[in-house]
Motif scaffolding. Structure first.
Motif, PDB file in Angstrom:
ATOM      1  N   ILE C  34       0.817  -1.299  -0.104  1.00 40.52           N
ATOM      2  CA  ILE C  34      -0.043   0.107   0.077  1.00 40.52           C
ATOM      3  C   ILE C  34       0.973   1.275   0.155  1.00 40.52           C
ATOM      4  O   ILE C  34       0.684   2.241  -0.739  1.00 40.52           O
ATOM      5  CB  ILE C  34      -0.922   0.059   1.219  1.00 40.52           C
ATOM      6  N   CYS C 103      -0.561  -2.107  -6.951  1.00 35.89           N
ATOM      7  CA  CYS C 103      -1.543  -1.161  -6.151  1.00 35.89           C
ATOM      8  C   CYS C 103      -1.322   0.126  -6.644  1.00 35.89           C
ATOM      9  O   CYS C 103      -1.943   0.908  -6.647  1.00 35.89           O
ATOM     10  CB  CYS C 103      -1.051  -1.132  -4.596  1.00 35.89           C
ATOM     11  N   LEU C 149      -7.762  -1.849  -2.607  1.00 37.15           N
ATOM     12  CA  LEU C 149      -6.894  -2.016  -1.735  1.00 37.15           C
ATOM     13  C   LEU C 149      -7.146  -2.809  -0.811  1.00 37.15           C
ATOM     14  O   LEU C 149      -6.215  -4.010  -0.661  1.00 37.15           O
ATOM     15  CB  LEU C 149      -6.210  -0.730  -1.221  1.00 37.15           C
ATOM     16  N   TYR C 152      -6.817  -6.220  -2.491  1.00 39.05           N
ATOM     17  CA  TYR C 152      -5.589  -6.660  -2.482  1.00 39.05           C
ATOM     18  C   TYR C 152      -5.090  -7.305  -1.149  1.00 39.05           C
ATOM     19  O   TYR C 152      -3.997  -8.225  -1.154  1.00 39.05           O
ATOM     20  CB  TYR C 152      -4.492  -5.673  -2.967  1.00 39.05           C
TER      21      TYR C 152
END
Lengths: 241, 263, 219
Positions: C34, C103, C149, C152
C-alpha cells in the motif's frame, strides 16, 4: 548455460504437461463458471445464496490449500477416493478457477439490456430459447475478454501442481536448479516460458472473441458504409445468413 | 381513413380491462381502469408522460401483472385461470401469442442478421420448418420494403429501418393484436414518416386490432377508430378522432393537445 | 482413519503460531504494497511518460510470471549475489514489491479519475505542487482506492500461504510439518482450510457491505 542442455528434453515434456493441465483446468473452469454463474444470476433466491456461498468458500483460501487437502487429507476419510496428483490438480484448479469465473459470467448475464428480455417475451420465446439464443450470445461478448485474463492467471496457477509431484515446468526447473545451481539462468528461462504461455493464452481468447456472433455484428456496423437515410444504398456484407 | 372494424363473428372484445389497478411499490400508476378494444378496432391512447399509457400495453402483453382487476384477450382472462386461480404459465403463453408488441427502442437482436431476427420466433415458437420460416420472413420484409437488407446486422441500419424490421418481426408471427408503444419517439424526425407509412399500410391491408400509444397526432387521426385521453392513470375522455382532436370537452385534453400540436 | 481430537489438541498450538506468522506476513506485505504502491504512483505520475511506461512495463512483466517463480528466484538467487536475508524478509519483500506494482495501478486509476477541474482549482489558488499533492490529490486518490486496496490485502493474505515453499512458518507450513511428522494429514490440512476460511470471511463480508453501500455514491 551448457550445464542446462541435458535438461532441455525433460523441460520440453514438462511443458507439454503444464499446457495439458492448464487446458483441462481452463475448460473445467469454464464449465463450472457457467453453471455457478447462471445460478448466481438466477431469479430464485436459494439458488443465488447457495452458489454465492460456494463461490466465497472456493475463493476464500489459496488453491494450494485445497490441493493439499484433496491429495493428502481426503484419502484419510473413510470411503473417499484417492485421486492421482494429476486428477487432483485439474479438479482443484477447475473449481477455484470456476469460482472466479462465476462472477464474470454473472456480470455478463446481468449486462444484457433488460429490453432484450422484453423483446423475447413479446415474441413468445421460451425461457430456454431466450437464454440460449439471445442472452448468452450477447453475454459472451463481455464474458470472454474477462475470462481471458482469468485463463492467463490460471496458466500461472499451474505451478502449484509441482508440490504434489506432477512434473510440470516448475518441477523440472527446480530439479535442474538444485543440481546445477545455475539459479539466475533457470529462473530467467522460467520467466520467459511463463510469459510466453500467458501471452499465447490471451491470443487464443482474443481469437475466440473475434469469432463471437456479436463481435461479427459490431465489426459489420463499424464498416464505413453506414447510412442514415433509408434511400441510400448500403453495401451488403459478405455474411451468410 | 381508418377501415371499419370487421363484423366479428362474436362480439367479444379483443382486449378488455376490467377495473385494473397497477402499482409499483408506493407509486400507483393505474387505478380502476376500464378499457375495451373491439376486434379489428384501432384505439390510440394519448396523454402526458407518466400517465400510465405504456403500462396499459405492458399489462396487455403480460410483461407486468396487474395489482388488481382482470384483463381479457378475446374473452379469456390472462390473469385468472379457471376456478379463479392464477393463470398457469403455458396457458398464459398461448394467450400471449395472440399479441405482438413493437417497442420504442426497437429491441432487435444485435448479434443476429435481419433474417435471423425474423426467423427465430417462427422456428422456435410456431415450430415452422426452416423453409417456411424463411419464406414468411422474406414476405414480411417485403411488406416493410426492406427485403434487400436481409443479411445486414441491425447495427448497420438506420433507426427507421430497424423499427420497420421490428414491425416485420412481430407481424411474422401473425398476431391478432398489435401493441405499438411510441414506436417513433426514438427516431430522428426525418425517419418517422417511413415507419408510420408502414403502419398505415398494415392498418389498411389487414384486420389486426391495434392498441397504439403515440405522440404523433396527425398519424393518430389518420389511423384510429377511437382515441382515448389518459391522465394520471385514468381515461378522462374518449371518442372518435374528429371529436377528440377538433372539439375536446375536458380542459386537460384541450391543454394537452395545445401543448403537443403547437410546435 | 477418522478424526482424532487429542491429536488436534496436540498440533493446535503450532497451527495457531502459524496463524500469527501468517498475520505478520500479511501486515508486513500490506504495508509495503500500500505504501510502496502510493510512492510508485506519485513518482511515476511526476516523472512523466518514461516513468509511467516503466511502471506499466514492470506490471505487465509481473502479470505473466507466477509469484512462486519470483519467490524462488529471490530465495535462491539473492544469496548468490551476496545478499543474505531470512526467508521471512525475502518472502515479504517479494510479495510486497509485486503487489506494490499492482497497487500503484490502482492509485493511478484513482488519480486519473479525479476531474480536471480539481487540478485547475489548485492551480488557480496558486497552490504549490507539494501542497497540491499532499493536501488534495493524494487524499482523494486514496479514498477512491480503498475498496480495491482492501481486496489486495485479502489477496495478500491468501498468497501468504505460498511462503511455505521457502520455509517461512506460516499456517500451511506448520500443517505440512505436522502432517509429515505424524503421517496424519486429515486433521492438520482440514484445520488449515477452516482457519484460512474463517479468518477470511469477516473481511469479505465487510467488503461486500461497503460495496453495497457505496454502489450508488460517486466517490
Amino acid at each position: 548455460m551448457r550445464q542446462l542442455f541435458p535438461y532441455l528434453p525433460a523441460l520440453w515434456n514438462a511443458l507439454g504437461i503444464t499446457v495439458l493441465i492448464a487446458t483441462l483446468s481452463i475448460l473445467g473452469a469454464a464449465l463450472t463458471s457457467v453453471a455457478l454463474g447462471i445460478l448466481r444470476a438466477a431469479r430464485n433466491s436459494p439458488a443465488r445464496r447457495v452458489s454465492a456461498g460456494t463461490v466465497e468458500i472456493l475463493r476464500g483460501a489459496s488453491a494450494i490449500i485445497y490441493l493439499f487437502w484433496i491429495y493428502y487429507a481426503l484419502p484419510a476419510v473413510p470411503g473417499a477416493p484417492r485421486l492421482s496428483p494429476f486428477a487432483a490438480s485439474v479438479l482443484v484448479l477447475s473449481l477455484t478457477g470456476g469460482a472466479y469465473g462465476a462472477e464474470i459470467v454473472r456480470g455478463g448475464i446481468q449486462a444484457v439490456p433488460h429490453s432484450q428480455l422484453d423483446a423475447c417475451h413479446a415474441l413468445g420465446l421460451s425461457r430456454r430459447h431466450t437464454v440460449l439464443r439471445v442472452m448468452l450470445p450477447q453475454a459472451l461478448s463481455q464474458i470472454v475478454p474477462a475470462f481471458s485474463s482469468l485463463a492467463a492467471d490460471m496458466m500461472k496457477w499451474t505451478v502449484i501442481v509441482s508440490f504434489v509431484g506432477v512434473q510440470d515446468v516448475f518441477y523440472v526447473a527446480n530439479t535442474a536448479r538444485a543440481v546445477t545451481n545455475r539459479t539466475v539462468a533457470i529462473y530467467l528461462l522460467l520467466v520467459v516460458i511463463y510469459w510466453l504461455l500467458c501471452s499465447c493464452t490471451s491470443l487464443i481468447f482474443r481469437g475466440i472473441e473475434y469469432a463471437l456472433p456479436l463481435s461479427k455484428a459490431r465489426r459489420a456496423s463499424q464498416a464505413p458504409s453506414r447510412s442514415f437515410s433509408s434511400t441510400s444504398a448500403t453495401r451488403e456484407p459478405a455474411v451468410e445468413s | 381513413m381508418p377501415t371499419s372494424p370487421s363484423s366479428g363473428i362474436s362480439a367479444v372484445a379483443a382486449i378488455q380491462f376490467a377495473n385494473v389497478s397497477k402499482s409499483f411499490g408506493a407509486n400507483s400508476v393505474l387505478t380502476g381502469l376500464d378499457l375495451s378494444v373491439a376486434a379489428g378496432e384501432r384505439l390510440t391512447l394519448i396523454g402526458p408522460s407518466g400517465s400510465g399509457k405504456t403500462t396499459v400495453l405492458r399489462l396487455a402483453m403480460m410483461l407486468d401483472r396487474p395489482t388488481a382487476g382482470d384483463i381479457r384477450l378475446f374473452g379469456e382472462s390472462i390473469v385468472k385461470g379457471p376456478g379463479g386461480k392464477p393463470r398457469r404459465a403455458r396457458e398464459a403463453a398461448r394467450l400471449r401469442r395472440r399479441c405482438g408488441m413493437v417497442f420504442q427502442q426497437f429491441n432487435l437482436f444485435p448479434h443476429m442478421t435481419v433474417l435471423q431476427n425474423l426467423t427465430l420466433a417462427p422456428r422456435t415458437v410456431l415450430r415452422l420448418s426452416a423453409e417456411e420460416s424463411e419464406q414468411r420472413a422474406l414476405d414480411h420484409l417485403r411488406m416493410v420494403g426492406l427485403e434487400d437488407k436481409r443479411t445486414a446486422y441491425p447495427g448497420q441500419l438506420s433507426g427507421g429501418q430497424q423499427q420497420r424490421i421490428a414491425i416485420a418481426r412481430t407481424l411474422a408471427l401473425r398476431p391478432d393484436i398489435l401493441l405499438l408503444d411510441e414506436i417513433t419517439s426514438s427516431l430522428d424526425p426525418e425517419l418517422v414518416g417511413e415507419v408510420l407509412e408502414v403502419v398505415r399500410r398494415i392498418a389498411q391491408e389487414t384486420d389486426i386490432t391495434f392498441l397504439i400509444v403515440t405522440h404523433e397526432m396527425r398519424f393518430a387521426r389518420q389511423v384510429s377508430d377511437r382515441v382515448a385521453m389518459f391522465d394520471s392513470g385514468r381515461i378522462i375522455e374518449e371518442g372518435s378522432p374528429e371529436l377528440i382532436f377538433s372539439e375536446p370537452r375536458c380542459e386537460r385534453t384541450k391543454s394537452f393537445l395545445r401543448s403537443v400540436l403547437d410546435h | 482413519m477418522t478424526w482424532n481430537w487429542p491429536y488436534v489438541a496436540q498440533i493446535m498450538p503450532a497451527l495457531l503460531a502459524g496463524v500469527w506468522e501468517t498475520f505478520l506476513v500479511t501486515v508486513a506485505c500490506a504495508v509495503i504494497a500500500i505504501g510502496g504502491g502510493l510512492v510508485l504512483a506519485v513518482v511515476s505520475s511526476l516523472a512523466g511518460r518514461p516513468g509511467r511506461l516503466a511502471v506499466r512495463g514492470v506490471v505487465e512483466l509481473l502479470r505473466g510470471v507466477p509469484i512462486l517463480v519470483v519467490l524462488y528466484f529471490g530465495y535462491y538467487a539473492l544469496p548468490q549475489l551476496g545478499v543474505t536475508l531470512s526467508a521471512f524478509f525475502v518472502g515479504v519483500l517479494v510479495l510486497g514489491v509485486i503487489y506494490a506494482a499492482y497497487c500503484s495501478e490502482v492509485y493511478r486509476g484513482a488519480l486519473l479519475s479525479i476531474p480536471a477541474g480539481t487540478h485547475d482549482a489548485c492551480a488557480a489558488l496558486g497552490l504549490s505542487t507539494v501542497v497540491t499533492w499532499r493536501k488534495v490529490l493524494i487524499p482523494l486518490a486514496v479514498r477512491r482506492s480503498v475498496p480495491a486496496l482492501v481486496n489486495y490485502v485479502l489477496v495478500l493474505y491468501r498468497q501468504s500461504a505460498f511462503l511455505f515453499a521457502i520455509g517461512v512458518p506460516v499456517l500451511l507450513a506448520r500443517a505440512q510439518v505436522a502432517g509429515d511428522q505424524s503421517f496424519r494429514y486429515l486433521e492438520p490440512y482440514t484445520l488449515t482450510g477452516v482457519l484460512y476460511l474463517t479468518l477470511n470471511l469477516p473481511f469479505v463480508y465487510l467488503l461486500h457491505r461497503h460495496e453495497a453501500r457505496h454502489a450508488h455514491i460517486a466517490v
